[in-house]
Design a protein around this motif. Sequence first.
Motif, PDB file in Angstrom:
ATOM      1  N   THR C  47    -108.122   6.713 -33.941  1.00 46.23           N
ATOM      2  CA  THR C  47    -106.857   6.957 -33.255  1.00 46.23           C
ATOM      3  C   THR C  47    -106.645   8.418 -32.927  1.00 46.23           C
ATOM      4  O   THR C  47    -105.617   8.802 -32.412  1.00 46.23           O
ATOM      5  CB  THR C  47    -105.680   6.507 -34.143  1.00 46.23           C
ATOM      6  N   LYS C  48    -107.603   9.244 -33.261  1.00 48.20           N
ATOM      7  CA  LYS C  48    -107.384  10.672 -33.029  1.00 48.20           C
ATOM      8  C   LYS C  48    -108.723  11.305 -32.710  1.00 48.20           C
ATOM      9  O   LYS C  48    -109.744  10.882 -33.235  1.00 48.20           O
ATOM     10  CB  LYS C  48    -106.821  11.285 -34.317  1.00 48.20           C
ATOM     11  N   ASP C  49    -108.714  12.328 -31.881  1.00 48.55           N
ATOM     12  CA  ASP C  49    -109.965  13.025 -31.550  1.00 48.55           C
ATOM     13  C   ASP C  49    -111.022  12.063 -31.032  1.00 48.55           C
ATOM     14  O   ASP C  49    -112.207  12.150 -31.396  1.00 48.55           O
ATOM     15  CB  ASP C  49    -110.522  13.775 -32.784  1.00 48.55           C
ATOM     16  N   ALA C 131    -111.072  19.871 -36.860  1.00 50.88           N
ATOM     17  CA  ALA C 131    -110.528  20.114 -38.202  1.00 50.88           C
ATOM     18  C   ALA C 131    -110.417  18.800 -38.964  1.00 50.88           C
ATOM     19  O   ALA C 131    -110.116  17.757 -38.404  1.00 50.88           O
ATOM     20  CB  ALA C 131    -109.155  20.770 -38.088  1.00 50.88           C
ATOM     21  N   ASN C 133    -108.936  17.377 -43.022  1.00 53.47           N
ATOM     22  CA  ASN C 133    -108.384  17.833 -44.290  1.00 53.47           C
ATOM     23  C   ASN C 133    -108.821  16.882 -45.385  1.00 53.47           C
ATOM     24  O   ASN C 133    -108.933  15.678 -45.188  1.00 53.47           O
ATOM     25  CB  ASN C 133    -106.856  17.981 -44.247  1.00 53.47           C
ATOM     26  N   LEU C 147    -106.707  21.716 -45.774  1.00 55.09           N
ATOM     27  CA  LEU C 147    -107.139  21.655 -44.390  1.00 55.09           C
ATOM     28  C   LEU C 147    -108.389  22.509 -44.232  1.00 55.09           C
ATOM     29  O   LEU C 147    -108.416  23.653 -44.652  1.00 55.09           O
ATOM     30  CB  LEU C 147    -106.025  22.191 -43.487  1.00 55.09           C
ATOM     31  N   VAL C 148    -109.440  21.930 -43.675  1.00 53.82           N
ATOM     32  CA  VAL C 148    -110.682  22.682 -43.507  1.00 53.82           C
ATOM     33  C   VAL C 148    -111.024  22.668 -42.023  1.00 53.82           C
ATOM     34  O   VAL C 148    -111.212  21.601 -41.442  1.00 53.82           O
ATOM     35  CB  VAL C 148    -111.830  22.054 -44.327  1.00 53.82           C
ATOM     36  N   PRO C 149    -111.111  23.842 -41.398  1.00 57.61           N
ATOM     37  CA  PRO C 149    -111.427  23.846 -39.976  1.00 57.61           C
ATOM     38  C   PRO C 149    -112.902  23.533 -39.762  1.00 57.61           C
ATOM     39  O   PRO C 149    -113.666  23.372 -40.724  1.00 57.61           O
ATOM     40  CB  PRO C 149    -111.111  25.293 -39.558  1.00 57.61           C
ATOM     41  N   THR C 171    -105.873  13.084 -43.738  1.00 61.41           N
ATOM     42  CA  THR C 171    -104.623  12.623 -43.150  1.00 61.41           C
ATOM     43  C   THR C 171    -104.633  12.732 -41.634  1.00 61.41           C
ATOM     44  O   THR C 171    -103.898  12.047 -40.955  1.00 61.41           O
ATOM     45  CB  THR C 171    -103.435  13.427 -43.695  1.00 61.41           C
ATOM     46  N   ILE C 172    -105.495  13.607 -41.107  1.00 61.20           N
ATOM     47  CA  ILE C 172    -105.552  13.712 -39.650  1.00 61.20           C
ATOM     48  C   ILE C 172    -106.282  12.494 -39.080  1.00 61.20           C
ATOM     49  O   ILE C 172    -105.930  11.976 -38.023  1.00 61.20           O
ATOM     50  CB  ILE C 172    -106.299  14.995 -39.226  1.00 61.20           C
ATOM     51  N   HIS C 173    -107.291  12.046 -39.807  1.00 64.05           N
ATOM     52  CA  HIS C 173    -108.066  10.872 -39.382  1.00 64.05           C
ATOM     53  C   HIS C 173    -107.957   9.845 -40.493  1.00 64.05           C
ATOM     54  O   HIS C 173    -108.812   9.779 -41.381  1.00 64.05           O
ATOM     55  CB  HIS C 173    -109.526  11.253 -39.125  1.00 64.05           C
ATOM     56  N   PRO C 174    -106.916   9.025 -40.453  1.00 59.83           N
ATOM     57  CA  PRO C 174    -106.598   8.215 -41.634  1.00 59.83           C
ATOM     58  C   PRO C 174    -107.629   7.157 -41.978  1.00 59.83           C
ATOM     59  O   PRO C 174    -107.589   6.597 -43.057  1.00 59.83           O
ATOM     60  CB  PRO C 174    -105.273   7.548 -41.256  1.00 59.83           C
ATOM     61  N   TRP C 175    -108.588   6.875 -41.064  1.00 63.03           N
ATOM     62  CA  TRP C 175    -109.573   5.857 -41.407  1.00 63.03           C
ATOM     63  C   TRP C 175    -110.651   6.396 -42.337  1.00 63.03           C
ATOM     64  O   TRP C 175    -111.408   5.641 -42.890  1.00 63.03           O
ATOM     65  CB  TRP C 175    -110.221   5.303 -40.151  1.00 63.03           C
ATOM     66  N   LYS C 177    -112.342   7.512 -45.479  1.00 65.57           N
ATOM     67  CA  LYS C 177    -112.045   7.272 -46.889  1.00 65.57           C
ATOM     68  C   LYS C 177    -113.342   7.291 -47.682  1.00 65.57           C
ATOM     69  O   LYS C 177    -114.370   6.778 -47.242  1.00 65.57           O
ATOM     70  CB  LYS C 177    -111.403   5.894 -47.019  1.00 65.57           C
TER      71      LYS C 177
END
Lengths: 266, 494, 257
Positions: C47-49, C131, C133, C147-149, C171-175, C177
């Motif tokens: 859902t992101k990037d 990035a 985290n 947070l790690v860039p 948390t930025i890419h919640p999938w 794990k």
Amino acid sequence: MGRFWSIIFLSIPVLGTAIFVWAAMGWYPLEGHWFPELVVADDSVDHLFYTILWLTGIVFIVTGLCLFWFLWKYDHQKNEEPAQYSHGNHYLEVLWSVVPAIILLFLAIYQMDAWAGARMRRPMLENGQPKPPLARVTGRQFEWLIQYPGDDKKLDTADDIYLINELHVPRDEEVVLEITAKDVLHSFFLPNFREKQDVVPGMKQFVWFKPIKDGKYDIVCAELCGWGHYKMKGQITVESKNDFDAWLKKAYADQELSQYKLAEAE
Amino acid sequence: MQISQALAFGGPYRAGGLVLAVMIGAILGCSSEPAKFEPNRIAMYKAELSLGTKLDPTYQVQPIEKILTETFGTPDKPDLSLWDPKKLVPDLAEERADIQTEYDEIKAELDKALKDPDLDPEDRADIEADLADVKKDLDAVDKQIAAVEGLVQLDMLQMAAGPYGSAEDGTPRGLYRQHCVHCHGITGNGAGPTAAFLNPYPRDFRLGKFKWKSTTTGAPPTHDDLKRVITNGVPGTAMPSFKLLPAEEIEALTQYVTYLSLRGELERNLILDFSDIDVAVLKPAGMQSEEEKEYVESLSADELKEEQTGLKEELAELSDPEIFLPDYLAPIVTKWAFADKNVTDVPEKPEVVLDESIVHGRDLFFKKGGCATCHGQSALGDGQTAEMFYDDWTEEYYDPKNPEHLEEFLALGALPPRKLQPRNLRLGNFRGGRRPVDVYWRIRNGIEGAKMPAAQQLTEEEIWHVVDFVRKGLPYDSLSQPPEHVQENVRVRN
Amino acid sequence: MKHATIGMLFLLFVGFTVDQAAAQWGTVTGQFVVKGNVVLLKPLVVTKDNAFCGNQLNDPLLTVGPKNELQDVALWLYLDRGDKAPTPHPMYAALAKKQVDVVNRGCLYEPQVALAVTGQNVKFSNQDPIAHNFKVEGFANGGLNNLVPAAGNFVHAFNDEERYPMNAGCTIHPWMKSFIVVRESPYMAVTDNLGNFKIENLPVGKHKLQIWHGKSGVIKEVTLGGKTLKDRKGVIEINVQPGQNNLGVITVDAAKL
């Protein structure tokens, strides 16, 4: 048994007046039931209140006594004569319509000045512009948000000071406050300043007063605004202009705190 | 005189009697039970789900309640009688005793030496230096023990606990119930009567996690952090400011929140451990799961007896203060007592031209800081579109990928899950405080319990630039922007 | 006198050998295979990037080999309350000083299950151009959320043993794990892509191992050497002999996963 009930009716003016006087004197256990201390220069509200209180008080006592008197005098068990039904007394009816009307008219005109002073005669600066507000007070469930304009004297700029429930005003000068609400109806009530105004979301209003006595007084909400209405209290502090300026400076410094180190152990 | 249309009502005295009865009933009122702490049913049910069996009331649930009551007391009567440092942190107490002995020895040596007329001043200086060193150690240990003892004090807790009122000497009672209980609940579970109507929900203290603090993620808040939140409130939420309360009352409330948080954390640890023990052999048949029934049936009578006795011993051991105080409570208490070690110091903000700082900050916001990923290209909080953002307190019982058991948790008292949005930074509202140090802490440490990560790749200077950008460089949109109301009171009469 | 000396030396020699023989170690190996039809997981929705990560990613939570070999099963030494941990083999002292790598690559965590002893350094690195985290939730350990860039990293050591593996997410890419196992004793292993695991140099004797998989949690029922072993907490008992101990194929029912 009949006259017994008229005594009960007598108790209304007697007890009513007695409790009133008791509370006004502040005797135990009715302390704190009369007016809070007045700390502003304008005492017209109190004056109006007492005027009306005396007027209506006298009318109350007189009518109460009259009611008792007639019940007593014309009690059924003590009167042999049958009742007489009359068609009224035209003169009396005119009298007791006109006199109250005159009294009301008197009151209406008498209070206009107090109303104008509180709502229309906004303090002006020498140049004819209205005096800018000292702070903006916004009612929000369930607190009072206070915003001072800061050194640039303009609200909503970067140097504003934001506080919650804590309002300070300088003594011996006309203080103008801009009041509004954020979410629902509240009412900005300063008991000691005799100031109360409902605040409406989206509506900007102004109140003004001139405090003359130092101290800490209450800000309370006087319009039911939700479950926390009863505890929506703030505190307004009146202090000398120097103290006020010093406090404002300190509040700004606290807000801009940009360094923190845990106090070193001795 | 009889009013003909009135219903006959059993005579003149029946009505009066009825009125009298109602009045007496209303005056006397119903009796009410004293308030009780609620067990953490959500954690218990979660344990039951992962184990596939129910927790046994006699051997698992009740011992937990008993331990908690012994260690913390009740909502009306907090009880800290077990909080003796010798029992709670025996290592520290022992260390202190050892250092004290050492100190006494050196002191005795010094005294003896001072009586000696041929005392060499160098020797004396040596002994005194030794004494000073040991005194420093002693003070350090004393400080640690004082931190543990001072974490929660009985007189403060008594002010906050109990029903609303005041004690004989005039000190207040029931402060927590007066100010906090309707949102945070009697157990501090954030599910009081008004909690369901609030957005965001009130804090559940029992996880020991707090958002607005000065310590790093994973560490508890300091006493000052909690006090600050109580004093200033959390702007933009329903948490009000209690600044107008007397300082003593704020202190009492801060300690009571700590007390509830410690209690909640202890309860969770105990639930984990007690649920780990396999009490299949002690459970009544009706409560056993399929697996457990099979297991019990597979044992011979002797084996059964043996296991039962062994288990009872084990459970009794767990309930012994000598065991559970240092094993379970001490780690939690020491973490809280020494939270100051984890405070993030904020270096002094360097002198910069504000506009330049904002430009730097904007660059960092979008690039190195990675802030725009969640907070959005316009800082409106719209950067994160995933449907799986929930805070830690919600994720205790709600996994957005597997929401099967949500109904059961809701029935146990959990609040309906609410999605956690990244903050809209353009409202000019900072829940954790609007001071530069507060915003610095959020960026440097992230927000515990929420999804905001710690930007540990930014240098201190860079963080200050982002702070400037966020506080002063963003356009400000008020939440309600009504049309300007033209002022009427300016009209001058005559 | 000479006899006595020779006798003493001889006894010393015998004692020495016996001593060496007493400290015996065994290595336990085995292979986890799933019995039955494995229902593969649906791919993860990105859902992101999306520009970098694509639109879908294979879910690494459940990975099986061509013959249903089960990857990413974690086993670790399990101790009952009051039991003392066995002294680990000297080789583990050096291993504890090495760094464990947890990497974000291709918008996924690698490895799916990382193993660390308490106090061992874990290096979290971001090898993607975006990035990430690292949000790690511990129970005994405090959590962290950093947070790690792109191309960044940080090192963290977990000092307390975790009863069960910690969740690590983004948390930025919640999938995203993965799991991190933190134990005091170094005796633990993770199965590889062919389902094989190896725990080296366990002290000879009876030991308990707890078996865990990211999808099911503890594996409560396994078939080992023809026998079905059931335990509520996924604990199996093994008897370690000196040398190689091959537990053979350990089957897990597909339905239990």
